[in-house]
Scaffold this active site. Structure first.
Site, PDB file in Angstrom:
ATOM      1  CG  HIS A  17      -1.917  -0.991   1.231  1.00 44.48           C
ATOM      2  ND1 HIS A  17      -2.021  -1.657   2.326  1.00 44.48           N
ATOM      3  CD2 HIS A  17      -3.038  -1.272   0.644  1.00 44.48           C
ATOM      4  CE1 HIS A  17      -3.197  -2.595   2.252  1.00 44.48           C
ATOM      5  NE2 HIS A  17      -3.497  -2.306   0.962  1.00 44.48           N
ATOM      6  CE  LYS A  41     -14.296  -6.595   2.912  1.00 44.14           C
ATOM      7  NZ  LYS A  41     -12.806  -6.421   2.314  1.00 44.14           N
ATOM      8  NE  ARG A  90      -2.994  -7.951  -4.125  1.00 45.73           N
ATOM      9  CZ  ARG A  90      -3.823  -8.431  -3.129  1.00 45.73           C
ATOM     10  NH1 ARG A  90      -3.328  -8.491  -1.946  1.00 45.73           N
ATOM     11  NH2 ARG A  90      -5.106  -8.668  -3.337  1.00 45.73           N
ATOM     12  CB  SER A 128      -4.479  -6.455   4.595  1.00 49.91           C
ATOM     13  OG  SER A 128      -4.120  -5.051   4.057  1.00 49.91           O
TER      14      SER A 128
END
Length: 163
Positions: A17, A41, A90, A128
Site C-alpha cells: 500500500h 466486514k 497485484r 493485508s
C-alpha cells in the site's frame, strides 16, 4: 490541480500500500487516501486506528491526506473533488474485479477516471489478509508492514489473546 483518491480498507496498511501511495503522490498534486468503513466486514482495526496508522506512515509525504469514508466511492470522490481514483493491481484476478468496478464507477460518474498502478514486484504477493494471519500466529511481519503498523499489530494481537 490534479487530485486523486486511493481508496481501501488498509486493515492493516502494508508496504505494498505504501509503495502505491508513494508512487501516486509523485503523479498527482494531491492524494487523498480514503479509508473505507465497510460495515459488512469485521476489520481487525477500527477506522480511527487505520487512519492514525496511515497518518503516521505518510507523515513525510506533504501532498497526502488521510480521510475515512463510507458509502459509494464515486460519491466520496465527487464530494472531495477528486478527478482520479487510483487502484493497485497485484495479479490478473485483481484486474478482473477492478475493471468491473472501474466500468461501473464510470457509468455512475463519467467525470471520474480510474488509474491502475501495478504493484512493485517485491510486493506482488502481499495482502493485508496474509499479514493479519501471520500476526495472529505470532509471526514476524516487519518485512511486510511499516514499523508503526508492526507495533500496532503486535499490540492488537496481545489484546485479542487476552479476550
Amino acid at each position: 490541480m490534479l487530485k486523486a483518491i486511493y481508496p481501501g480498507s488498509f486493515d492493516p496498511v502494508t508496504r505494498g500500500h505504501y509503495d502505491i501511495i508513494c508512487r501516486s503522490c509523485k503523479i498527482v498534486d494531491k492524494l487523498i487516501v480514503g479509508v473505507l468503513n465497510n460495515k459488512a466486514k469485521m476489520p481487525l482495526f477500527s477506522v480511527e486506528e487505520r487512519v492514525k496508522m496511515l497518518k503516521e506512515v505518510t507523515k513525510d509525504l506533504p501532498n497526502v491526506e488521510i480521510m475515512p469514508f463510507d458509502g459509494l466511492l464515486v460519491d466520496f470522490a465527487e464530494q472531495i473533488g477528486a478527478d482520479v481514483v487510483i487502484r493497485g493491481l497485484r495479479a490478473i484476478t485483481d484486474f478482473e474485479y477492478e475493471l468491473q468496478m472501474s466500468q461501473t464507477n464510470q457509468r455512475m460518474k463519467p467525470d471520474i477516471e480510474t488509474m491502475f498502478l501495478t504493484t512493485s514486484i517485491e510486493y506482488s504477493y502481499l495482502s493485508s489478509t496474509t499479514v493479519r494471519e501471520i500476526a495472529a500466529f505470532g509471526g514476524d511481519v516487519s518485512q511486510f508492514v511499516p514499523e508503526a503498523v508492526e507495533i500496532a499489530l503486535r499490540e492488537k494481537m496481545k489484546e485479542k489473546r487476552r479476550v
